[in-house]
Design a protein around this motif. Structure first.
Motif, PDB file in Angstrom:
ATOM      1  N   LEU A  93       5.004  10.093 -30.036  1.00 33.61           N
ATOM      2  CA  LEU A  93       6.396  10.509 -30.290  1.00 33.61           C
ATOM      3  C   LEU A  93       6.479  11.257 -31.615  1.00 33.61           C
ATOM      4  CD1 LEU A  93       8.173   7.221 -29.131  1.00 33.61           C
ATOM      5  CD2 LEU A  93       8.259   9.441 -27.969  1.00 33.61           C
ATOM      6  N   ALA A  94       5.726  10.770 -32.600  1.00 32.58           N
ATOM      7  CA  ALA A  94       5.720  11.439 -33.909  1.00 32.58           C
ATOM      8  C   ALA A  94       4.951  12.760 -33.855  1.00 32.58           C
ATOM      9  CB  ALA A  94       5.103  10.509 -34.956  1.00 32.58           C
ATOM     10  N   TYR A  95       3.854  12.749 -33.130  1.00 31.68           N
ATOM     11  CA  TYR A  95       3.009  13.943 -33.037  1.00 31.68           C
ATOM     12  C   TYR A  95       3.775  15.101 -32.380  1.00 31.68           C
ATOM     13  CZ  TYR A  95      -1.231  16.662 -31.910  1.00 31.68           C
ATOM     14  OH  TYR A  95      -2.185  17.641 -31.802  1.00 31.68           O
ATOM     15  N   LEU A 136      -3.505  12.542 -38.667  1.00 36.69           N
ATOM     16  CA  LEU A 136      -2.710  13.637 -38.095  1.00 36.69           C
ATOM     17  C   LEU A 136      -1.555  14.078 -38.984  1.00 36.69           C
ATOM     18  CD1 LEU A 136      -2.532  12.468 -34.358  1.00 36.69           C
ATOM     19  CD2 LEU A 136      -3.857  14.375 -35.268  1.00 36.69           C
ATOM     20  N   GLN A 137      -1.155  13.210 -39.921  1.00 36.65           N
ATOM     21  CA  GLN A 137       0.004  13.513 -40.786  1.00 36.65           C
ATOM     22  C   GLN A 137       1.236  13.858 -39.939  1.00 36.65           C
ATOM     23  OE1 GLN A 137      -0.171  13.418 -44.727  1.00 36.65           O
ATOM     24  NE2 GLN A 137      -1.165  11.859 -43.515  1.00 36.65           N
ATOM     25  N   VAL A 138       1.741  12.824 -39.342  1.00 36.22           N
ATOM     26  CA  VAL A 138       2.904  12.991 -38.462  1.00 36.22           C
ATOM     27  C   VAL A 138       4.084  12.196 -39.016  1.00 36.22           C
ATOM     28  CG1 VAL A 138       1.619  13.488 -36.349  1.00 36.22           C
ATOM     29  CG2 VAL A 138       1.987  11.103 -37.019  1.00 36.22           C
ATOM     30  N   PRO A 139       5.307  12.598 -38.647  1.00 40.82           N
ATOM     31  CA  PRO A 139       6.487  11.904 -39.168  1.00 40.82           C
ATOM     32  C   PRO A 139       6.724  10.568 -38.463  1.00 40.82           C
ATOM     33  CG  PRO A 139       7.175  13.676 -37.708  1.00 40.82           C
ATOM     34  CD  PRO A 139       5.680  13.780 -37.826  1.00 40.82           C
ATOM     35  N   MET A 140       5.940   9.591 -38.839  1.00 44.30           N
ATOM     36  CA  MET A 140       6.006   8.270 -38.221  1.00 44.30           C
ATOM     37  C   MET A 140       6.344   7.259 -39.311  1.00 44.30           C
ATOM     38  SD  MET A 140       2.887   6.483 -36.180  1.00 44.30           S
ATOM     39  CE  MET A 140       2.110   5.348 -37.309  1.00 44.30           C
ATOM     40  N   ALA A 141       7.364   6.459 -39.068  1.00 43.86           N
ATOM     41  CA  ALA A 141       7.784   5.468 -40.067  1.00 43.86           C
ATOM     42  C   ALA A 141       7.643   4.075 -39.463  1.00 43.86           C
ATOM     43  CB  ALA A 141       9.232   5.725 -40.466  1.00 43.86           C
ATOM     44  N   ILE A 142       6.647   3.355 -39.927  1.00 44.78           N
ATOM     45  CA  ILE A 142       6.430   2.004 -39.383  1.00 44.78           C
ATOM     46  C   ILE A 142       7.081   0.988 -40.299  1.00 44.78           C
ATOM     47  CG2 ILE A 142       4.720   0.226 -38.878  1.00 44.78           C
ATOM     48  CD1 ILE A 142       2.809   2.171 -37.998  1.00 44.78           C
ATOM     49  N   SER A 143       7.944   0.154 -39.717  1.00 43.84           N
ATOM     50  CA  SER A 143       8.485  -0.979 -40.464  1.00 43.84           C
ATOM     51  C   SER A 143       7.809  -2.250 -39.974  1.00 43.84           C
ATOM     52  CB  SER A 143       9.989  -1.116 -40.213  1.00 43.84           C
ATOM     53  OG  SER A 143      10.661   0.003 -40.729  1.00 43.84           O
ATOM     54  N   ILE A 144       7.320  -3.029 -40.885  1.00 37.15           N
ATOM     55  CA  ILE A 144       6.739  -4.321 -40.503  1.00 37.15           C
ATOM     56  C   ILE A 144       7.731  -5.411 -40.874  1.00 37.15           C
ATOM     57  CG2 ILE A 144       4.865  -5.966 -40.910  1.00 37.15           C
ATOM     58  CD1 ILE A 144       3.104  -3.474 -41.550  1.00 37.15           C
ATOM     59  N   TRP A 145       8.208  -6.108 -39.854  1.00 39.34           N
ATOM     60  CA  TRP A 145       9.122  -7.237 -40.110  1.00 39.34           C
ATOM     61  C   TRP A 145       8.257  -8.466 -40.391  1.00 39.34           C
ATOM     62  CZ3 TRP A 145      12.346  -3.831 -40.810  1.00 39.34           C
ATOM     63  CH2 TRP A 145      13.086  -3.119 -39.877  1.00 39.34           C
ATOM     64  N   ASP A 146       8.195  -8.845 -41.668  1.00 38.10           N
ATOM     65  CA  ASP A 146       7.261  -9.911 -42.064  1.00 38.10           C
ATOM     66  C   ASP A 146       8.023 -11.209 -42.313  1.00 38.10           C
ATOM     67  OD1 ASP A 146       5.300 -11.518 -43.081  1.00 38.10           O
ATOM     68  OD2 ASP A 146       4.476 -10.008 -44.458  1.00 38.10           O
ATOM     69  N   GLY A 173      11.074  20.209 -35.341  1.00 33.35           N
ATOM     70  CA  GLY A 173      10.238  19.051 -35.681  1.00 33.35           C
ATOM     71  C   GLY A 173      10.820  18.170 -36.764  1.00 33.35           C
ATOM     72  N   ASN A 174      12.157  18.208 -36.910  1.00 31.08           N
ATOM     73  CA  ASN A 174      12.771  17.432 -38.000  1.00 31.08           C
ATOM     74  C   ASN A 174      12.967  15.955 -37.671  1.00 31.08           C
ATOM     75  OD1 ASN A 174      12.928  19.646 -39.605  1.00 31.08           O
ATOM     76  ND2 ASN A 174      15.037  20.154 -39.056  1.00 31.08           N
ATOM     77  N   GLU A 175      12.417  15.513 -36.549  1.00 30.37           N
ATOM     78  CA  GLU A 175      12.691  14.146 -36.116  1.00 30.37           C
ATOM     79  C   GLU A 175      11.648  13.182 -36.682  1.00 30.37           C
ATOM     80  OE1 GLU A 175      11.575  16.537 -33.831  1.00 30.37           O
ATOM     81  OE2 GLU A 175      13.564  17.472 -33.807  1.00 30.37           O
ATOM     82  N   VAL A 176      12.107  11.950 -36.864  1.00 27.18           N
ATOM     83  CA  VAL A 176      11.186  10.888 -37.293  1.00 27.18           C
ATOM     84  C   VAL A 176      11.037   9.898 -36.140  1.00 27.18           C
ATOM     85  CG1 VAL A 176      10.910   8.924 -38.859  1.00 27.18           C
ATOM     86  CG2 VAL A 176      11.759  11.106 -39.727  1.00 27.18           C
ATOM     87  N   ALA A 177       9.814   9.442 -35.923  1.00 29.79           N
ATOM     88  CA  ALA A 177       9.579   8.373 -34.949  1.00 29.79           C
ATOM     89  C   ALA A 177       9.476   7.060 -35.716  1.00 29.79           C
ATOM     90  CB  ALA A 177       8.305   8.651 -34.163  1.00 29.79           C
TER      91      ALA A 177
END
Ligand SMILES: Cc1ncc(C[n+]2csc(CCOP(=O)(O)OP(=O)(O)O)c2C)c(N)n1
Ligand SMILES: [Mg+2]
Length: 810
Positions: A161-163, A212-222, A184-188
């Motif tokens: 999705l980010a790629y 790949l340097q893609v706009p991917m934002a991972i949140s880890i719920w810890d 390509g302004n979207e963030v996954a």
């Protein structure tokens, strides 16, 4: 508790707000969070009182999700897990009533748009396929890829999705696809639990996005737990962002921006998300937001209680650090709201949530009640005129008194009634049967439909165009036929991309893409790391966003490394969203037979058992493969194409319309006619069978050879069954283990095509041995079906039927 911020937080929002506006926003946020909490509490109660079967909720994770929602814009994507209800409410991608409708398994996409009642609660999705099969304008909507329950299984698709945004930004030829992206302004956005970061899929995705340097934002719920297992047994140093520090971007390197923030600190969370997502969106740098100090006020799920495994101290800490309690305290101490105002708002919110819950329950229950009354009445009417009157009356009474009835209660009562009246035939019984048929049809649509998208764009609707040959058509290597086919398709459709290990620079290990990267550029034909699961995820994400990926798995044997993604995520996508989402990725691979234990696999049974929801294509040569690609690239459903690994250098004629002709799916072909035995085979063994047929001819045995071409769908015109009416004998040959792919074929022919009734001798299979084939020609000969094996298998069947004419060979 760890609390070091790797980045200091920025200011609160870009726009200057008055204190009143600011207050309103914060109070509204708190209300959304509070309603979400009430939904969790009420949802759990509904399960414990038996109205719903299972519940898993996002309590304790609310505040971070309010902050994340602020950074989420139209065009963006979420690929997350079952804790995200607050985010879904805050973005408007879901609401409380839908939340309860899903909890009650309401089989209606109007009421549960995420899954039409098919998924457990808190499994979210937006619908991006219109009922007519066309795409919605994803650039204008907020988008949520459909959740799956398997922890971390949603990570590979997040990469894709980010790629997609990277391709939409960098490949100017894609500008015409406006409904999928704005430059390509979207963030996954991805979310994942701390425990699930122990999975390989998490690490594979994480590394690939850094490359790949893609706009991917991972949140880890810890929340420091994964059900009962504490962080000490999950994560090295008990701290996932600490150990991922090596991924941090440095001057002149690729990598991530990594943030760490506490899950109860509303202000820090808002600042962190704003900062992190703007970096991600603008620079296409992936970001990690590790949200620590989260809690689970009600424990993991309705399956158990956390008092069993959390210490008193931990439970007390969770009470004190409950994110909503902390946010409330902060609001009061910052003069954003008074306790009285909040009390009032909370009591209104509680009422509102309760109303939503009741409405969702009543809508479902009222519908079922109507059906139940009709069914009970029909049973009672039948009861008057039959011997089993007492039993039937009891069934109707029992049905009417079921507490919280389901459709299973209704249908089961009718089926029992029909069993008890098997010898009766009255108009009332006919009425009951026809009522059952009508309901069955509706229930099939509710519970069994949409395994495939089945839209007008389905590959099954692609027109058949036959291959044409010039008189002097060139005889070339099979790989060159494929190469010409791909070339023509890349030219025709700018949205097609291909990637995989060694696919780019050298054009794949067998050179199907040779020269095409030079011609079409490395945004369209590209190498990847050795990471089969995320190659498929990459394909999935791209195809969900309007691109046409060919995701290559170098050898069929390595498909196992991607099976979890294909089986859990890709294959179930259309079904689990009831057609609301689609991912028409084409998986290209090669297999069946080459050398040794890990390069000769033909695990068709595994594939057929684990990938229902994909078309399974097993072309016998590269021309047929090309025709299948031409079909699939014009359709909108996912498929696996297995090329014959030992066929690339065999000579084939080049069709004049190599990029246009199509091989229809599910259409078997009679390769050779004969009256004695029907032999069904595919892929690499087919050639052996055809050669054996020549020798058998000399032995006065005439076999009819059928190539089903695709195993799913299988021979939709019943060519195999019809052939049996002539030969009365069936032999299925493949190189899977015994009782695997061949058993599937037998089931299709004997049961579905009624082939059983045409047989005059035992149906047989000839497969490989139970083990994988050893290295070397002898290993192959003694493990896989050989020319000799085929001849003897056929001959022995003839010998059994007519030993006088065909005496035993040895
Ligand atoms: C592949 C897989 N393995 C195991 C499970 C069972 N399971 C469901 S939730 C869960 C714990 C997940 O913990 P974490 O990732 O920390 O998320 P949390 O529930 O704590 O938010 C487990 C083991 C699963 N659903 N999928
Ligand atoms: Mg956890």
């Amino acid at each position: 508790m760890p609390e070091t911020a790797l980045h200091s937080a920025g200011k609160f929002g870009d726009v200057e707000l008055s204190f009143d506006d600011f207050k309103k926003i914060v109070i509204n946020d708190y209300r959304v969070g509070f309603e979400s909490r009430q939904a969790s509490i009420l949802g759990r109660r509904e399960v414990l009182t038996g109205k719903a079967k299972f519940g898993i909720f996002g309590d304790g994770k609310e505040v971070a999700q309010l902050a994340m929602a602020k950074a989420f814009k139209p065009g963006d994507w979420r690929s997350g897990y079952y804790r995200d209800q607050t985010f879904m409410f805050a973005t408007g991608m879901s609401n409380l009533k839908e939340f309860f409708a899903q909890l009650y398994a309401t089989p209606d996409i109007e009421k549960d748009p995420a899954s039409g009642g098919r998924q457990m609660n808190c499994h979210y999705a937006t619908r991006f396929v219109n009922p007519d099969g066309s795409w919605v304008n994803q650039a204008e909507t907020m988008n949520c890829a459909s959740d799956i329950s398997t922890t971390s299984g949603h990570m590979p698709r997040l990469l894709g999705l980010a790629y997609a945004s990277k391709l939409y930004r960098q490949n100017k030829e894609l500008e015409y696809l406006k409904q999928f992206s704005v430059n390509g302004n979207e963030v996954a956005f991805g979310t994942i639990g701390n425990g699930s970061t122990s999975e390989g899929l998490f690490f594979e995705t994480f590394n690939a996005a850094g490359v790949l340097q893609v706009p991917m934002a991972i949140s880890i719920w810890d929340d420091a737990y994964a059900i009962s297992v504490p962080a000490s047994l999950q994560t090295t140093k008990e701290d996932i962002s600490e150990i991922l520090k090596g991924f941090q971007c440095e001057e002149g390197t690729n990598g991530y921006e990594i943030f760490k923030v506490r899950g109860w600190d509303y202000v820090a969370l808002c600042e962190t998300y704003e900062r992190a997502i703007s970096i991600c969106r603008e620079k296409h740098v992936p970001v990690l937001i590790h949200v620590t100090e989260m809690t689970q006020p009600q424990g993991h799920s309705t399956s158990g209680s956390h008092e069993r495994y959390k210490s008193k101290e931990r439970l007390a800490w969770e009470n004190d650090y409950d994110c909503l309690v902390k946010m409330r305290d902060w609001m009061i101490s910052s003069a954003i709201a008074s306790p009285e105002e909040l009390d009032e708002m909370e009591s209104e919110a509680k009422k509102f949530v309760r109303e939503c819950q009741r409405e969702a329950w009543n809508e479902r229950a009222d519908e079922i009640k109507i059906e139940l009354d009709e069914a009970a009445l029909a049973i009672e009417q039948l009861a008057h005129n039959v011997a089993a009157e007492t039993e039937l009356t009891a069934i109707a009474t029992a049905l009417r008194s079921v507490i919280d009835p389901g459709r299973n209660d209704i249908v089961s009562s009718i089926r029992k009634t029909l069993r008890l009246t098997v010898k009766e035939n009255t108009p009332e019984k006919q009425a009951l049967i026809s009522w059952l048929y009508t309901e069955n049809e509706k229930n099939t649509e509710r519970y069994n439909s949409k395994l495939f998208s089945g839209t007008p764009y389905s590959p099954l609707n692609v027109p058949v165009i036959v291959a044409e040959y010039e008189d002097d058509a060139r005889l070339i290597d099979g790989r060159e036929v494929l190469n010409a086919c791909f070339d023509a398709n890349f030219e025709r459709d700018k949205s097609i991309v291909a990637f995989g290990e060694d696919v780019g620079a050298i054009g794949d290990v067998n050179q199907g893409f040779a020269g095409l990267q030079n011609k079409y550029g490395d945004l369209r034909i590209v190498d990847t790391g050795i990471r089969e699961a995320t190659i498929i995820g990459q394909g999935m994400g791209l195809s969900m966003r309007g691109l046409r990926p060919i995701a290559e798995i170098q050898y069929l044997d390595y498909l196992i490394y991607a099976m979890n993604v294909i089986s859990d995520d890709l294959a179930s996508l259309s079904y689990r969203t009831k057609g609301g989402q689609k991912a028409p990725v084409i998986i290209r691979t090669r297999g069946h037979r080459l050398e040794g234990i890990w390069h000769s696999g033909s695990p068709m049974g595994m594939i057929l058992g684990g990938m229902r929801g994909l078309h399974i294509c097993v072309p016998r040569n590269m021309t047929q493969a090309a025709g299948m690609y031409n079909t699939l690239l014009r359709g909108d459903e996912p498929a696996l194409v297995i090329e014959c690994l030992n066929g690339y250098r065999l000579k084939e004629k080049l069709p004049a319309n190599v990029g246009e002709f199509t091989v229809p799916l599910g259409k078997a072909e009679i390769m050779r006619e004969g009256a004695d035995i029907t032999v069904v085979s595919y892929g690499s063994t087919l050639r052996i069978v055809m050669e054996a047929a020549e020798e058998l001819e000399k032995m006065d045995i005439h076999i009819e050879v059928i190539d089903p071409q695709t195993l799913y769908p299988f021979d939709t015109d019943n060519i195999c069954g019809s052939s049996l009416r002539k030969t009365n004998k069936l032999l299925v040959i493949d190189e899977d283990i015994p009782g695997s792919g061949s058993a599937y074929i037998l089931q299709r022919i004997l049961e579905k095509q009624n082939g059983y009734y045409s047989l005059d001798s035992q149906p047989k299979t000839l497969s490989a041995k139970d083990h994988r084939p050893p290295y070397g020609s002898d290993g192959d000969y003694f493990s896989k079906p050989s020319h000799d094996d085929v001849i003897e298998a056929v001959y022995n069947m003839m010998s059994e039927a007519n030993p006088g004419k065909y005496p035993a060979i040895y």
